[in-house]
Design an enzyme around this catalytic site. Structure first.
Site, mmCIF file in Angstrom:
data_model
loop_
_atom_site.group_PDB
_atom_site.id
_atom_site.type_symbol
_atom_site.label_atom_id
_atom_site.label_comp_id
_atom_site.label_asym_id
_atom_site.label_seq_id
_atom_site.Cartn_x
_atom_site.Cartn_y
_atom_site.Cartn_z
ATOM 1 N N ASP A 165 89.851 32.391 27.062
ATOM 2 C CA ASP A 165 89.836 31.058 28.255
ATOM 3 C C ASP A 165 90.453 30.730 28.106
ATOM 4 O OD1 ASP A 165 86.921 32.128 27.863
ATOM 5 O OD2 ASP A 165 86.731 31.089 25.808
ATOM 6 N N SER B 236 83.573 30.861 16.242
ATOM 7 C CA SER B 236 83.554 29.976 17.599
ATOM 8 C C SER B 236 83.994 28.787 16.240
ATOM 9 C CB SER B 236 82.787 29.991 18.588
ATOM 10 O OG SER B 236 83.368 28.341 19.100
ATOM 11 N N ASP C 214 81.299 18.742 24.063
ATOM 12 C CA ASP C 214 82.569 18.454 24.632
ATOM 13 C C ASP C 214 83.135 18.287 25.839
ATOM 14 O OD1 ASP C 214 83.381 18.673 21.000
ATOM 15 O OD2 ASP C 214 83.893 20.742 21.465
ATOM 16 N N ARG D 287 88.210 14.325 20.321
ATOM 17 C CA ARG D 287 88.133 14.547 22.661
ATOM 18 C C ARG D 287 88.751 13.874 22.594
ATOM 19 N NH1 ARG D 287 88.476 19.577 20.728
ATOM 20 N NH2 ARG D 287 86.633 20.507 20.312
HETATM 21 N N1 ARG Z 1 79.285 20.754 17.465
HETATM 22 C C1 ARG Z 1 80.247 19.550 16.922
HETATM 23 C C2 ARG Z 1 80.157 18.449 18.115
HETATM 24 O O1 ARG Z 1 79.663 18.431 18.812
HETATM 25 C C3 ARG Z 1 81.189 20.231 17.214
HETATM 26 C C4 ARG Z 1 81.304 21.616 17.918
HETATM 27 C C5 ARG Z 1 82.604 22.352 17.476
HETATM 28 N N2 ARG Z 1 83.003 23.707 17.941
HETATM 29 C C6 ARG Z 1 82.825 24.620 17.908
HETATM 30 N N3 ARG Z 1 83.115 26.270 18.260
HETATM 31 N N4 ARG Z 1 82.121 25.061 16.502
HETATM 32 O O2 ARG Z 1 81.101 17.851 17.948
#
Ligand code: ARG
Length: 400
Positions: A16, A177, A126, A97
């Site tokens: 991506d 993911s 994110d 982030r």
């Molecule tokens: N749900 C978690 C958060 O919002 C982590 C998301 C991370 N991404 C993934 N592909 N698992 O902080």
């Protein structure tokens, strides 16, 4: 005229974010794409990532080693706030982030870019964390979000990339993911989308299955100084070394797995698997040391602050006046939180089994049930009478 001239793109090396490079240039008229890959201790070799960005069309490919900043400036404050989203998730992804956003803004300013970009889709937390953090740090920068707008399926994305020499993933790409850094891993999608399905063992890499963990418990002494983890078994360690070491030790005992249905800010419930061995043990130990060293009212009042603090990290408001203000409160409380916590790791569990501090407010003379008890029992009688007086008056009135 394109949407921007020069863009700094958050880059992971995946399909991506690689496709974002030609997409920004050919669809949106961007002249130059500079990529920035953040090394947050995920343990990946960054050199192939750096090279892949150049092959995909970036004019410049930056790698920022930010692991130390990550642990010191983001993870440790969260530990001091005992931050567990919905009582369980220690924010391993959420904390990364705002730091990545800061790295993007710093690079944009250094290279004179007029925009930054990221490859988040429109369904997650994110995108919110990036967009809001960037706006807070430099409101003049545009934020370009190709993957939120291009509407291509996975196959279409790969096909688009192949036109620009971006290879399709060689091995059948993982059905999951995954986001990872030194603090932990977050795994979603694939079979995990069925909340009833037990996670397959092979998704875990930081934690052992209980069947494979040692049959003897392991004790760890964690030293804290003003709320910051400082040493393990008496050995002073840098923040990064301490977290790495604790990940290995706790993970070896199967500690740190979380399987939860979580409420995203964008309204979606998602099933997420986390592995965050060190963070979970550290928060548990830290909270215990606070119970020993803080007064009752500060301990209890802080729990409410922690809730808000946790929520705002999850919701992308790291750079906000509210976090600044709450952080001032948290920092003030941490002045006394110095001492050692003894933790027992065994078969997937972590338990605090001892704590000590020069600032301990625990008073043996008062707490003991033995003969050397200094507590004034007589005084309790008057106290209880006054404390219960409103209730007594109420009862006498209502129960006539
Ligand atoms: N749900 C978690 C958060 O919002 C982590 C998301 C991370 N991404 C993934 N592909 N698992 O902080």
């Amino acid at each position: 005229m394109g949407r921007a001239n020069k863009v700094v793109l958050a880059y992971s090396g995946g399909v991506d974010t690689s496709v974002c490079i030609p997409y920004l240039m050919h669809e949106w008229g961007v002249q130059e794409v500079i990529t920035l890959a953040a090394d947050l201790g995920q343990g990946a070799d960054m050199e192939p990532v750096r090279e892949k960005a150049l092959k995909s069309g970036a004019v410049e490919s930056l790698v920022a080693d930010a692991t130390e900043r990550f642990v010191k400036n983001y993870a440790f404050p969260a530990i001091q706030a005992n931050a567990l989203y919905e009582e369980r998730y220690p924010l391993s992804t959420a904390l990364a982030r705002p730091l990545i956003a800061k790295l993007l803004v710093e690079a944009a300013e250094t290279y004179g870019a007029d925009a930054v970009a990221h490859g988040c889709t429109g369904k997650g937390n994110d995108q919110v964390r990036f967009d809001v953090s960037i706006a807070a740090l430099n409101p003049n920068l545009k934020v370009l979000t190709p993957a939120r707008e291009w509407g291509m399926s996975r196959e279409e994305t790969i096909a688009y990339g192949e036109r620009f020499g971006i290879p399709a993933p060689v091995k059948k790409s993982s059905p999951y993911s995954i986001d990872e850094n030194l603090l932990g891993r977050a795994v979603e999608a694939g079979v995990l989308e069925d909340p009833w399905a037990e996670p397959p063992e092979d998704i875990y890499t930081m934690t052992k299955a209980i069947a494979d963990t040692p049959d003897e418990p392991e004790y760890l002494e964690i030293g804290f100084k003003q709320g910051n983890p400082l040493s393990l078994n008496g050995e002073t360690l840098s923040p990064v070394d301490l977290v790495s070491k604790m990940n290995a030790i706790a993970g070896n005992h199967g500690v740190g797995r979380i399987d939860m249905i979580e409420n995203r800010l964008v309204g979606i419930k998602s099933r997420e698997i986390y592995e965050t061995p060190a963070l979970l043990v550290l928060i548990d130990a830290h909270r215990d040391l606070e119970s020993l060293t803080l007064t009752a009212d500060v301990t209890q009042y802080k729990r409410g602050i922690e809730q808000t603090y946790t929520q705002l990290i999850y919701n992308g408001l790291w750079y906000s006046p509210l976090r600044d203000a709450l952080d001032a409160f948290v920092q003030k409380t941490q002045e006394q939180v110095t001492g050692t916590v003894r933790v027992k790791l065994f078969k997937g569990t972590t338990a605090v089994v001892g704590r000590k501090s020069a600032n301990s407010l625990y008073t043996p003379d008062l707490a003991t049930y033995g003969a050397d008890d200094k507590f004034d029992h007589k005084a309790a009688e008057g106290f209880v009478y006054v404390w219960g007086l409103p209730t007594r008056v109420w009862a006498e009135t209502m129960r006539k």
